[in-house]
Design a protein around this motif. Sequence first.
Motif, PDB file in Angstrom:
ATOM      1  N   GLY A 172       0.838  -1.184   0.000  1.00  0.00           N
ATOM      2  CA  GLY A 172       0.000   0.000   0.000  1.00  0.00           C
ATOM      3  C   GLY A 172       0.881   1.244   0.000  1.00  0.00           C
ATOM      4  O   GLY A 172       2.109   1.118  -0.070  1.00  0.00           O
ATOM      5  N   PRO A 173       0.315   2.439   0.036  1.00  0.00           N
ATOM      6  CA  PRO A 173      -1.127   2.678   0.162  1.00  0.00           C
ATOM      7  C   PRO A 173      -1.850   2.453  -1.162  1.00  0.00           C
ATOM      8  O   PRO A 173      -1.236   2.414  -2.218  1.00  0.00           O
ATOM      9  CB  PRO A 173      -1.190   4.145   0.585  1.00  0.00           C
ATOM     10  CG  PRO A 173       0.036   4.755  -0.034  1.00  0.00           C
ATOM     11  CD  PRO A 173       1.097   3.700   0.012  1.00  0.00           C
ATOM     12  N   VAL A 219       1.976  -3.912   3.791  1.00  0.00           N
ATOM     13  CA  VAL A 219       2.066  -2.529   4.240  1.00  0.00           C
ATOM     14  C   VAL A 219       3.305  -1.894   3.624  1.00  0.00           C
ATOM     15  O   VAL A 219       4.217  -2.586   3.141  1.00  0.00           O
ATOM     16  CB  VAL A 219       2.138  -2.445   5.777  1.00  0.00           C
ATOM     17  CG1 VAL A 219       0.885  -3.046   6.390  1.00  0.00           C
ATOM     18  CG2 VAL A 219       3.392  -3.146   6.299  1.00  0.00           C
ATOM     19  N   ALA A 220       3.353  -0.578   3.623  1.00  0.00           N
ATOM     20  CA  ALA A 220       4.499   0.130   3.050  1.00  0.00           C
ATOM     21  C   ALA A 220       5.789  -0.293   3.747  1.00  0.00           C
ATOM     22  O   ALA A 220       5.862  -0.343   4.974  1.00  0.00           O
ATOM     23  CB  ALA A 220       4.299   1.641   3.182  1.00  0.00           C
ATOM     24  N   ARG A 270       4.563   1.255  -7.366  1.00  0.00           N
ATOM     25  CA  ARG A 270       4.242   0.587  -6.111  1.00  0.00           C
ATOM     26  C   ARG A 270       5.082  -0.677  -6.026  1.00  0.00           C
ATOM     27  O   ARG A 270       5.201  -1.425  -6.996  1.00  0.00           O
ATOM     28  CB  ARG A 270       2.748   0.253  -6.044  1.00  0.00           C
ATOM     29  CG  ARG A 270       1.866   1.481  -5.919  1.00  0.00           C
ATOM     30  CD  ARG A 270       0.391   1.117  -5.912  1.00  0.00           C
ATOM     31  NE  ARG A 270       0.029   0.290  -4.765  1.00  0.00           N
ATOM     32  CZ  ARG A 270      -1.217  -0.174  -4.563  1.00  0.00           C
ATOM     33  NH1 ARG A 270      -2.192   0.123  -5.416  1.00  0.00           N
ATOM     34  NH2 ARG A 270      -1.479  -0.920  -3.503  1.00  0.00           N
TER      35      ARG A 270
END
Length: 227
Positions: free
Chosen positions: A126-127, A138-139, A187
């Motif tokens: 993410g995000p 999660v990051a 990402r």
Amino acid sequence: MDATQAKAEDREPSAEAVRRYLLDDPALLRGDADLLAELGLKVDGGNVVEFGPAALARVHAAHREESFARRYLEATAQENFAAQAQTHGAVIDLLEARNHADLARRVDELAQRRFGLVAGALALEGPGRTPAGWRMLVAGQVDLILGDSQRLEAMGFQPTALGLFGDRSGQVQSTALVRMAIWEPARQGLLAFGSTDPHGFTADMGAELVAFIARVVERTAERWPVL
């Protein structure tokens, strides 16, 4: 080297000199039973020097080593060819994906059907939304899984990656992980394969074919936005 050593070496006969000497006087070799035994040779009734057991053993050992090396190279070449062929087939399967969920399903399917692995998985940090069928991270979690923010791939057993394989994580004994970067801005993601064999993926194994599949996944995933 002093003068005494130099003179001593000058007095030592060369291999060619010894050969010429024996050719000129072969009776010296045939008549020295101890020397023949040391060389693993013997003289038959016709006064012909034959290979004895020791010499034959050395020849047999050399032939066996040569045969083993040849078979090893041939087997390695065949395995590499088979792996490349399976990878090319896997690429075609991936390019036929219809959406993100189908892409993730195909990665898992080719891991099992083409490569004989326990699982294949796609994960994305993410995000932002996570595509259906992909593992949500999660990051910064890609760095944690790989163990280094600069690391692009990891071959071997990586305990931090077990969660990517869901209910099959208990079967995974070795993993192949490749970092991905998808869309713009990028990402971070992961392509992960898990094997039940502890030696299926090892730290000294090249990751070229797995990385190639990861690049195909990246480009294929960028066809569609995350909805």
